[in-house]
Write an enzyme that holds these catalytic residues in place. Structure first.
Site, PDB file in Angstrom:
ATOM      1  CD  GLU A   1      -2.885  -1.267   2.277  1.00 44.05           C
ATOM      2  OE1 GLU A   1      -2.349  -1.477   3.384  1.00 44.05           O
ATOM      3  OE2 GLU A   1      -4.107  -1.166   2.123  1.00 44.05           O
TER       4      GLU A   1
ATOM      5  CD  GLU B   1      -3.450  -6.388   4.118  1.00 41.48           C
ATOM      6  OE1 GLU B   1      -3.579  -7.106   3.098  1.00 41.48           O
ATOM      7  OE2 GLU B   1      -2.626  -5.458   4.178  1.00 41.48           O
TER       8      GLU B   1
END
Ligand SMILES: NC(=O)c1ccc[n+]([C@@H]2O[C@H](COP(=O)([O-])OP(=O)(O)OC[C@H]3O[C@@H](n4cnc5c(N)ncnc54)[C@H](O)[C@@H]3O)[C@@H](O)[C@H]2O)c1
Length: 700
Positions: A105, A125
C-alpha cells in the site's frame, strides 16, 4: 527512528531499517515522513527513492503494534501515504524481496515503482480475517485490473513481481529491474530520469477503475467467493471493497474501505485468526529459554521403529533434506516400513505434488539398520517403538550405550512418563519427548515434552528443528496425556455421559461438527480405533479409580466394534468405504445400558452438547495452566487448532472461552456440576478460571 535518510547527488534515499521485514511501526513511519520533509526542504534534491534494508522492502504492519493504539498513532499509514502522494518531488519505490500488506500500500502511494524480479507481492490481510486498510482495495485494481487485484486480495496469496510485470496493461511497476542486485542503482537512475519531467506527477488514485461487465462480474465473484469462505466474513467484504472502487469516487471508496475494515476488526473470526497468528509465533518462545540459547547441530537423525509413527516421522526429516537411519528389530519390519514410506511418496508423485527427482533425492537420504552401533553418529534419535515402558527401557539403555555425547534422545511416547524414560539413561538432560500426531508426515502439531532435567539447549534445538520440518511445536510439561490428550479425555468422557443421558452418537457428532470441529468424538473414535481408549480406561481403573466413565464405550469394545478397522464401531461401515452409517446395534446397546443403570433418557439440546464438550476442554486446559504443564493459554489453543480439528475461526478452546466470557463459562460449569449423571467434581471451575472471573480478566 527505524528509517535512514541520505542524499546521493540530487536523489534522496529513504531506507526502511526495521528488521526483520521493515514492518511499518510508528518509528518507521516517523522515519519516512521525516525523510520526506528533509527531501522536500532540500533544494538540491530533485527526486526521492524509498526502499527497504535487508530482507524486505516491507512486510507490512509491524506485528508488535498489532491491534494496539500505536498502530493508529499519527502519522498512521494512511497519513504517510497521503504525504507521499502530496510530494512535489517524484517518489520512486524500489521494491525487492517482500512487498506485502501495508508495504504494498505504501508503494502504491508512490509516484513510480521499480521492482526487482523475484519479489513476493501480496495483500495478505484476508488471512487475518481483515481486508487491506490503507487503500489496497482501491489502488491495486487501478494498476492491475479488477480481476487480478480481487484474486490477490481475496486469496491473500503472494504473486511474483515478474509475473505481475508481464500482465498486459499493468501499471503496478514502471520498470522491472534486471536483477535484485541492480535494483537500487536502476531505481536511482529511474528517479533521475523522471526528476526533470514537466507536468503533474502520476498518482494511482487518478487512474480509472472499471470492470467491463460491471455489477454482473461482482455478482459472479460473490457467488464464487461466498461458496469458498462460508465461515469467514472477510473475503466477501473484500469483494464489496473492490466493487466500491469501481463505483465510487476515490475518496469515497477509501472511506468505504475504512468502514469495512473497521467492521471486520471486531468480528470473532478476525479476532480468532489474529490470535492464531500471534499464538503461533509465541508458541516457539519458552519463558525461561532465551532466544539466543545455543543450539546443537542436527545433521542426521536416527529413528527407532519403522511402524506407523516411525515411518511418518522419518518422512518429515527426509522431506527437509536431513538424512535418516531407521532401526528395527527385524528385517521384515524394516522392509514393511520402507515400503510404506515409498508408497506415500509415490502417491504424492502421482498427484503431481512431488517431482520424481525430489522423490529420488529423499529416498537416497534414507538408510536402515538392525544394529544400534550404526546410530553412533546420529545427532538426534527419535524412538517410536511399542508403547510399553519395558520396551522403552531397553531401547533407551541401548541408546545411552551407543549415542555420541551431546546427541538428543527423543521419545514419541503418547502416554508414558518422559522423566522415567530419561532415567533409563545416564544423560537425562539430553532426553526430551517429541510427540508427533498421526499421520506424522501430515499433522502439523508436535508436542515437545520437557522433562524435569531436559537441558535448555535441547529444547531450543528441538523447537528449531520443528520449524525446519514445518511443524507447529508446543512445549508441554510431563503429565498423563500431555496437553492435547489430557484435555481430549475430558471431552470424550462428556461425550459418553451425553449418550447415557439421552443423546445418540450421530446427534453428538452432528452438533459438534456444526460448531465446526472437523469430526465429532464418535466418528473420531471409529477412525482412531476405539480399542485405544479402552486400553487407557483399563489402566485408569487401577491407577485412578475415582475417574468416572460411561460404560457404553467398554460395552462397544466388548463386541469387537473397534471402528473402521473392524468394519464396525459407533457406526456401521460398508466394506472399503468410510461413510459412517447409524447403527441399530449401537442404539440398542445404549438403550439397554440406560435401562440397566435406571436412566430415563431426556432430550438434550445441541447447545448443551457443544457447551459440555468444549467447556470440558476449557476446564482441563485451565488446570493444565494451573499445573504449569503449558506456559500460556495460546499454546493450548495451538495444540487444538493444529492437532485436534478445533475450528480455526473460533481460535481454539481458551480463546473461544474468552469470547463467550469466562463468567458465562464458569456459570455453565456450575450448572453441569448439578447434573447427577455427570461428574460434579470435574465441573468445579478450575482455580485459574475462578481467579480470572473474580478479577474480571480472561486467559491472556
Ligand atoms: N499411532 C499413533 O497414532 C501414535 C500417535 C502418537 C504417538 N504414538 C506413539 O508412537 C509409538 C509407536 O507407535 P506406532 O503406532 O508407530 O506403533 P507401531 O506398532 O505401528 O510401530 C512400532 C514399531 O516399533 C518396532 N519395535 C518395537 N520394539 C522395538 C525395539 N525394541 N527396537 C526396535 N524396534 C522396535 C516394531 O517392530 C514396530 O514396527 C508409541 O510410543 C505410541 O504411543 C502413536
Amino acid at each position: 527512528m527505524t528509517a535512514e535518510y541520505k542524499v546521493l547527488g540530487d536523489v534522496a534515499v529513504i531506507t526502511l531499517t526495521n528488521p526483520p521485514v521493515n514492518g511499518l511501526g510508528f518509528s518507521t513511519r516517523i522515519g519516512i515522513t521525516d525523510g520526506l520533509s528533509k527531501a522536500l526542504d532540500d533544494a538540491a534534491v530533485k527526486a526521492i527513492v524509498i526502499t527497504g534494508a535487508g530482507k524486505a522492502f516491507s512486510g507490512g504492519a509491524d506485528i508488535k503494534e498489532f491491534g494496539t493504539p500505536k498502530a493508529l498513532q499519527e502519522p498512521n499509514l494512511l497519513s504517510v501515504i497521503l504525504a507521499l502522494e502530496a510530494s512535489t518531488k517524484p517518489i520512486v519505490a524500489a521494491i525487492h524481496s517482500v512487498c506485502m500488506g501495508g508495504g504494498l500500500e505504501l508503494a502504491l502511494g508512490c509516484h513510480y515503482r521499480v521492482a526487482a524480479p523475484g519479489t513476493s507481492v501480496a495483500l495478505p490481510e484476508v488471512k487475518l480475517g481483515l481486508l487491506p486498510g490503507a487503500g489496497g482495495t482501491q489502488r491495486l485494481p487501478r494498476v492491475l485490473g479488477v480481476e487480478t487485484a480481487l484474486n490477490m486480495i481475496v486469496s491473500g496469496e503472494a504473486v511474483k513481481s515478474e509475473l505481475l510485470a508481464s500482465l498486459p496493461g499493468q501499471k503496478l511497476f514502471d520498470k522491472l529491474a534486471a536483477s535484485p542486485e541492480t535494483l537500487f542503482e536502476e531505481a536511482v537512475e529511474f528517479a533521475k530520469s523522471v526528476a526533470g519531467k514537466s507536468g503533474e506527477l502520476p498518482l494511482v488514485r487518478k487512474l480509472p477503475c472499471k470492470h467491463p461487465q460491471g455489477d454482473a462480474y461482482f455478482q459472479f465473484a460473490r457467488n464464487m467467493v461466498g461458496g469458498m469462505s462460508k465461515n469467514y466474513p472477510a473475503p466477501l467484504k473484500c469483494v464489496d471493497a473492490v466493487q466500491a472502487a469501481t463505483q465510487m469516487k476515490f475518496d469515497d471508496g477509501m472511506a468505504e474501505e475504512r468502514r469495512l475494515f473497521t467492521a471486520l476488526m471486531f468480528t470473532p473470526e478476525s479476532m480468532a485468526l489474529r490470535h492464531l497468528f500471534m499464538a503461533e509465533r509465541a508458541a516457539s518462545r519458552i519463558p525461561d529459554v532465551p532466544e539466543d540459547t545455543p543450539q546443537r547441530a542436527i545433521k542426521s537423525v536416527g529413528v527407532i521403529g519403522a511402524g506407523t509413527m516411525g515411518g511418518g516421522i522419518s518422512m518429515n526429516f527426509l522431506s527437509a533434506g536431513i538424512p535418516v537411519k531407521i532401526l528395527e528389530m527385524k528385517q521384515e519390519a524394516l522392509d514393511r516400513g520402507i515400503a510404506t514410506i515409498k508408497k506415500n511418496y509415490e502417491a504424492q508423485v502421482k498427484k503431481g505434488k512431488l517431482k520424481p527427482e525430489k522423490y529420488e533425492e529423499r529416498m537416497a537420504l534414507l538408510s536402515t539398520t538392525l544394529d544400534y552401533n550404526d546410530l553412533r553418529d546420529a545427532d538426534l534419535i527419535i524412538e517410536a517403538v511399542f508403547e510399553e515402558l519395558g520396551v522403552k527401557e531397553k531401547v533407551f539403555k541401548e541408546l545411552d550405550r551407543v549415542a555420541k555425547a551431546g546427541a538428543i534422545l527423543a521419545s514419541n511416547t503418547s502416554t508414558l512418563d518422559v522423566d522415567k524414560i530419561a532415567a533409563f539413561t545416564k544423560r537425562p538432560q539430553d532426553v526430551v519427548g517429541m510427540h508427533f500426531f498421526s499421520p506424522a508426515n501430515v499433522m502439523k502439531l508436535l508436542e515437545v515434552v520437557r522433562g524435569k532435567e531436559t537441558a535448555k539447549d535441547v529444547l531450543a534445538t528441538v523447537m528449531a528443528i520443528a520449524k525446519k520440518i514445518k511443524k507447529t511445536a508446543v512445549v508441554s510439561g510431563v503429565c498423563d496425556g500431555f496437553i492435547g490428550n489430557r484435555m481430549i479425555e475430558q471431552y470424550s468422557r462428556q461425550a459418553g455421559f451425553l449418550l447415557d443421558e439421552g443423546a445418540t452418537p450421530q446427534q453428538v457428532d452432528r452438533a459438534i461438527e456444526k460448531f465446526g470441529f472437523a469430526m465429532g468424538p464418535f466418528r473420531m473414535g471409529d477412525l482412531a480405533g476405539n480399542d485405544i481408549g479402552w486400553a487407557i480406561r483399563k489402566r485408569r481403573a487401577t491407577e485412578r479409580a475415582d475417574m468416572k466413565y460411561s460404560k457404553t464405550a467398554d460395552k462397544l469394545c466388548e463386541l469387537g466394534r473397534f471402528g473402521q478397522k473392524t468394519g464396525a464401531g459407533w457406526y456401521d461401515y460398508q466394506a472399503g468405504k468410510r461413510d459412517a452409517i447409524p447403527s441399530q446395534v449401537v442404539l440398542d446397546l445404549i438403550e439397554k445400558h440406560r435401562k440397566d443403570e435406571g436412566i430415563t433418557p431426556r432430550k438434550i439440546s445441541d447447545e448443551e452438547i457443544v457447551q459440555r464438550l468444549v467447556y470440558a476442554l476449557v476446564n482441563e486446559g485451565a488446570h493444565i495452566l494451573d499445573d504449569g504443564i503449558a506456559s500460556k493459554s495460546g499454546d493450548i489453543d495451538m495444540v487444538y487448532l493444529t492437532g485436534y480439528g478445533f475450528p480455526i475461526w473460533r481460535g481454539g478452546p481458551m480463546h473461544y472461552a474468552n469470547q463467550v466470557g469466562l463468567y458465562n463459562v464458569a456459570e455453565a460449569m456450575k450448572r453441569f456440576a448439578k447434573n447427577p449423571r455427570d461428574d460434579a467434581s470435574f465441573w468445579q471451575p478450575a482455580p485459574l478460571i475462578q481467579k480470572l472471573v473474580a478479577e474480571g480478566k480472561q486467559f491472556s
